[in-house]
Write a protein that holds these residues in place. Structure first.
Motif, PDB file in Angstrom:
ATOM      1  N   ARG B  75     -11.007  -8.944  -5.470  1.00  0.00           N
ATOM      2  CA  ARG B  75      -9.795  -8.202  -5.758  1.00  0.00           C
ATOM      3  C   ARG B  75      -9.004  -8.815  -7.202  1.00  0.00           C
ATOM      4  O   ARG B  75      -7.842  -8.739  -7.576  1.00  0.00           O
ATOM      5  CB  ARG B  75      -8.589  -8.492  -4.732  1.00  0.00           C
ATOM      6  CG  ARG B  75      -9.220  -7.613  -3.595  1.00  0.00           C
ATOM      7  CD  ARG B  75      -8.164  -7.934  -2.372  1.00  0.00           C
ATOM      8  NE  ARG B  75      -7.023  -6.930  -2.572  1.00  0.00           N
ATOM      9  CZ  ARG B  75      -5.955  -7.169  -1.840  1.00  0.00           C
ATOM     10  NH1 ARG B  75      -5.902  -7.607  -0.575  1.00  0.00           N
ATOM     11  NH2 ARG B  75      -4.847  -6.567  -2.004  1.00  0.00           N
ATOM     12  N   GLU B  78      -7.712  -6.032  -9.646  1.00  0.00           N
ATOM     13  CA  GLU B  78      -6.288  -5.670  -9.443  1.00  0.00           C
ATOM     14  C   GLU B  78      -5.325  -6.022 -10.338  1.00  0.00           C
ATOM     15  O   GLU B  78      -4.052  -5.741 -10.496  1.00  0.00           O
ATOM     16  CB  GLU B  78      -5.670  -5.856  -7.974  1.00  0.00           C
ATOM     17  CG  GLU B  78      -6.434  -5.197  -7.000  1.00  0.00           C
ATOM     18  CD  GLU B  78      -6.091  -5.544  -5.369  1.00  0.00           C
ATOM     19  OE1 GLU B  78      -4.824  -6.160  -5.073  1.00  0.00           O
ATOM     20  OE2 GLU B  78      -7.032  -5.445  -4.686  1.00  0.00           O
ATOM     21  N   PHE B  97      -9.125  -5.243   1.854  1.00  0.00           N
ATOM     22  CA  PHE B  97      -7.861  -4.555   1.469  1.00  0.00           C
ATOM     23  C   PHE B  97      -6.773  -4.316   2.299  1.00  0.00           C
ATOM     24  O   PHE B  97      -5.865  -3.775   2.121  1.00  0.00           O
ATOM     25  CB  PHE B  97      -8.324  -3.199   0.778  1.00  0.00           C
ATOM     26  CG  PHE B  97      -9.456  -3.142  -0.070  1.00  0.00           C
ATOM     27  CD1 PHE B  97      -9.104  -3.902  -1.504  1.00  0.00           C
ATOM     28  CD2 PHE B  97     -10.605  -2.594  -0.129  1.00  0.00           C
ATOM     29  CE1 PHE B  97     -10.003  -3.804  -2.291  1.00  0.00           C
ATOM     30  CE2 PHE B  97     -11.608  -2.599  -1.128  1.00  0.00           C
ATOM     31  CZ  PHE B  97     -11.265  -3.260  -2.330  1.00  0.00           C
ATOM     32  N   ASP B  98      -6.970  -4.989   3.570  1.00  0.00           N
ATOM     33  CA  ASP B  98      -6.120  -4.915   4.641  1.00  0.00           C
ATOM     34  C   ASP B  98      -4.742  -5.603   4.108  1.00  0.00           C
ATOM     35  O   ASP B  98      -4.935  -6.907   3.389  1.00  0.00           O
ATOM     36  CB  ASP B  98      -6.613  -5.779   5.623  1.00  0.00           C
ATOM     37  CG  ASP B  98      -5.695  -5.373   7.284  1.00  0.00           C
ATOM     38  OD1 ASP B  98      -6.268  -4.757   8.059  1.00  0.00           O
ATOM     39  OD2 ASP B  98      -4.503  -5.738   7.059  1.00  0.00           O
ATOM     40  N   SER B  99      -3.622  -4.931   4.424  1.00  0.00           N
ATOM     41  CA  SER B  99      -2.243  -5.499   3.930  1.00  0.00           C
ATOM     42  C   SER B  99      -2.219  -6.933   4.307  1.00  0.00           C
ATOM     43  O   SER B  99      -1.304  -7.622   3.642  1.00  0.00           O
ATOM     44  CB  SER B  99      -1.058  -4.613   4.094  1.00  0.00           C
ATOM     45  OG  SER B  99      -0.935  -4.143   5.669  1.00  0.00           O
ATOM     46  N   LYS B 100      -2.798  -7.353   5.580  1.00  0.00           N
ATOM     47  CA  LYS B 100      -2.348  -8.575   6.135  1.00  0.00           C
ATOM     48  C   LYS B 100      -3.176  -9.535   5.390  1.00  0.00           C
ATOM     49  O   LYS B 100      -3.061 -10.760   5.677  1.00  0.00           O
ATOM     50  CB  LYS B 100      -2.527  -8.766   7.541  1.00  0.00           C
ATOM     51  CG  LYS B 100      -1.576  -7.961   8.345  1.00  0.00           C
ATOM     52  CD  LYS B 100      -1.559  -8.135   9.903  1.00  0.00           C
ATOM     53  CE  LYS B 100      -1.230  -6.956  10.616  1.00  0.00           C
ATOM     54  NZ  LYS B 100      -1.892  -6.158  11.638  1.00  0.00           N
ATOM     55  N   TYR B 101      -4.178  -9.207   4.736  1.00  0.00           N
ATOM     56  CA  TYR B 101      -5.218 -10.297   4.208  1.00  0.00           C
ATOM     57  C   TYR B 101      -4.675 -10.551   2.789  1.00  0.00           C
ATOM     58  O   TYR B 101      -4.650  -9.598   1.775  1.00  0.00           O
ATOM     59  CB  TYR B 101      -6.758  -9.614   4.017  1.00  0.00           C
ATOM     60  CG  TYR B 101      -7.588 -10.465   4.150  1.00  0.00           C
ATOM     61  CD1 TYR B 101      -7.611 -11.713   3.453  1.00  0.00           C
ATOM     62  CD2 TYR B 101      -8.991 -10.007   4.470  1.00  0.00           C
ATOM     63  CE1 TYR B 101      -8.824 -12.630   3.451  1.00  0.00           C
ATOM     64  CE2 TYR B 101     -10.077 -10.930   4.553  1.00  0.00           C
ATOM     65  CZ  TYR B 101      -9.889 -12.182   3.789  1.00  0.00           C
ATOM     66  OH  TYR B 101     -10.908 -12.972   3.954  1.00  0.00           O
ATOM     67  N   SER B 102      -4.117 -11.507   2.504  1.00  0.00           N
ATOM     68  CA  SER B 102      -3.433 -12.002   1.188  1.00  0.00           C
ATOM     69  C   SER B 102      -4.689 -12.261   0.142  1.00  0.00           C
ATOM     70  O   SER B 102      -5.729 -12.836   0.633  1.00  0.00           O
ATOM     71  CB  SER B 102      -2.769 -13.260   1.504  1.00  0.00           C
ATOM     72  OG  SER B 102      -3.482 -14.299   1.643  1.00  0.00           O
TER      73      SER B 102
END
Lengths: 292, 274
Positions: B75, B78, B97-102
């Motif tokens: 990522r 980005e 890309f899961d929002s919980k995955y920082s």
């Protein structure tokens, strides 16, 4: 069939070379002009100011008698004001620069802020003096204190520090940020451990140059209400005060020749302080200069 | 619930795409990945698995999206403000890309080595200790051990052990790049992404990095983008050929170079374009 006539080229040659020499001459003349003015200034100050320059001159308070007059109050006042200005302008200025460079989204609003900061750097210092008078002296009721003067000076040089710090942050290569983020560092860790240390020499240089400017400023402090004649040094942040340039202004506006010579001595002291500050800036730049 | 569905999808996908099934389990499963820079559609429906503990090479002409793709895996892509993405990349049963995955967690497991050697303007020791330090390790003894182990892992310990506290900028380009690899190893990742790691190096340094990659694949899954087709042929197990943001062909390296099934791959590897 050559498109360029050899004869034309040869004819133009002399003129081109002459123009080249002329350009060099103009630039040397421009530099010499500044150097000559500076030399004259230094000579005049030196020849006038040496007579009264002594240890007593530095440690005595101002006096009606030129032979007993000194700049102790102004010198210490200047140090007090700088002790307020330096940390306030550094913290606010660098903080603003970090926000604008590292955090703020590049949109119309940040561009608007950016333009305004650049413009503020060019606003006459007397305007900052009026601002300081309104906000610090009157609204916050700090009166004619060291604190009010120092904060006004901090406002004055804040835009310069912001712009210089932004420049310094921008020179930190993208590579280094990527390397840090690539290892799972957060934005704050990257800024604190990589970006800020790499930008620090530039930031400090800009800050010291801005402080040098503040040391020589008179107008804003006159407006804020620094005193012209002081026979005491500030005891705390709420004491009344004077600073070097105001003392010098005061002396030069008196009719007696001796006071003009005292002013010249004071200028020598001021120049020495500026020289020391600029040397520190150069030293920092060289010492911490990193290759990228 | 979400993750269960994703797993089902993957199972299905593997059954359908028989030719892509590997002996090694997948480190990454990339599904329908699309990426745009503004209006520019840079990655189109990318779909492939990256095997664990192997070297996967990505080749293709300039601007084909290979660098963009590898930067999507951790990522880093980005960081470009105008980027937009769709699709999913499954890493260890989770969509990155899961929002919980920082991104911080992802990048701790998926390290990266960049095109240009980019050591920090610090000592060699501080460069390597940076990763562990930002993850909260303060114990000097542990740090010392990590530094030595990482430098040994990157085959540069013997060259620098006597000058750990000198600035890393004093090293040659090739050494700097191996310092960067060591720095990456210090956070003990699972996957190492390499974005043209030898393009700025001389042939001897390149050889050293290539040998190192062979060593590293015993413990790490490696994805390497390269401009150099011989390099891909020398060091990778699997090779993907990218063209105009699409995967044209992805198979065993030996098959791709000796018997490409797509005409465009053949044209590229025989030097007819690119």
């Amino acid at each position: 069939m050559a498109l360029i006539k050899k004869e034309t080229v040869r004819k133009r040659m002399g003129r081109r070379i002459a123009a080249n020499s002329t350009a060099k001459g103009i630039f040397i003349a421009a530099t010499m002009f500044a150097l000559v003015v500076l030399a004259v200034l230094l000579y005049r100050i030196g020849s006038e100011g040496m007579e009264y320059l002594s240890l007593e001159f530095i440690t005595n308070f101002a006096s009606r008698m030129p032979e007993r007059a000194g700049i102790w109050a102004a010198l210490i006042g200047t140090l007090w004001v700088m002790a307020v200005t330096a940390p306030v302008s550094f913290i606010l200025g660098v903080g603003t620069a970090i926000y604008l460079e590292e955090y703020a989204k590049k949109n119309a609003f940040t561009r608007f802020i950016q333009i305004n900061i650049s413009n503020l750097a060019g606003v006459p210092s007397i305007v900052f003096g009026l601002l300081g008078l309104t906000i610090f002296v009157r609204l916050l009721e700090l009166q004619r204190s060291v604190l009010a003067g120092g904060l006004t000076m901090a406002l004055l040089i804040l835009p310069v520090i912001v712009v210089a710090s932004q420049e310094a942050l921008r020179t930190v290569p993208r590579d280094l940020r990527e390397a840090s983020y690539g290892m799972g560092a957060t934005k704050w860790q990257t800024i604190r451990r990589i970006v800020f240390p790499a930008a620090l020499p530039g930031i400090l240089t800009g800050t010291i140059l801005a402080l040098s400017r503040a040391i020589g400023e008179t107008a804003p402090l006159l407006v804020v209400g620094a005193l012209a004649y002081v026979a005491f040094v500030p005891e705390n942040l709420f004491s009344q005060f004077t600073v070097l340039p105001i003392q010098l202004y005061n002396w030069t506006s008196r009719p007696q020749e001796d006071f003009h010579m005292l002013a010249a001595s004071g200028i020598i002291v001021l120049l020495i302080i500026l020289l020391i500050m600029n040397s520190i800036a150069v030293y920092i730049r060289n010492k911490f200069h990193k290759r990228f | 619930m979400m993750e269960v569905t994703i797993n089902h999808k993957n199972v299905k996908k593997e059954n359908v795409k028989k030719e892509n099934v590997q002996d090694a389990p997948a480190a990454f499963k990339v599904n329908n990945l699309n990426l745009w820079y503004g209006q520019d559609h840079a990655l189109k429906d990318i779909k492939f698995d990256i095997p664990e503990k192997q070297v996967t090479a990505i080749i293709g002409p300039s601007g084909c999206g290979k660098s963009t793709f590898i930067k999507t895996l951790n990522r880093m892509v980005e960081m470009v403000p105008i980027v937009r993405m769709s699709g999913e990349i499954i890493y260890r049963d989770r969509n990155i890309f899961d929002s919980k995955y920082s991104v911080e967690e992802l990048r701790t497991q998926v390290g990266m080595v960049f095109q240009k050697p980019n050591p920090f303007p610090k000592s060699i020791y501080e460069n390597i200790a940076y990763g562990p330090k930002i993850h909260g390790i303060k114990n000097k003894k542990v740090l010392d051990e990590v530094v030595e182990k990482s430098l040994r892992g990157a085959a540069i310990w013997d060259e620098v052990k006597d000058r750990l506290h000198e600035n890393a900028f004093g090293l040659s380009g090739g050494q700097q790049q191996r310092i960067c690899i060591a720095r990456c190893l210090a956070i003990e990742p699972d996957v190492i992404l390499m974005d043209e790691p030898t393009s700025a190096l001389d042939p001897i340094s390149t050889l050293k990095v290539e040998e190192l990659v062979q060593e590293l694949k015993k413990e790490y899954s490696i994805v390497i983008v390269t401009h150099n087709m011989q390099q891909a042929a020398r060091i990778s197990d699997r090779t993907a050929f990218f063209l105009n943001g699409e995967v044209v062909e992805y198979t065993d390296t030996s098959t791709l170079f000796s018997n490409p099934s797509d005409k465009r791959t053949e044209d590229y590897i025989t030097g007819r374009f690119g």
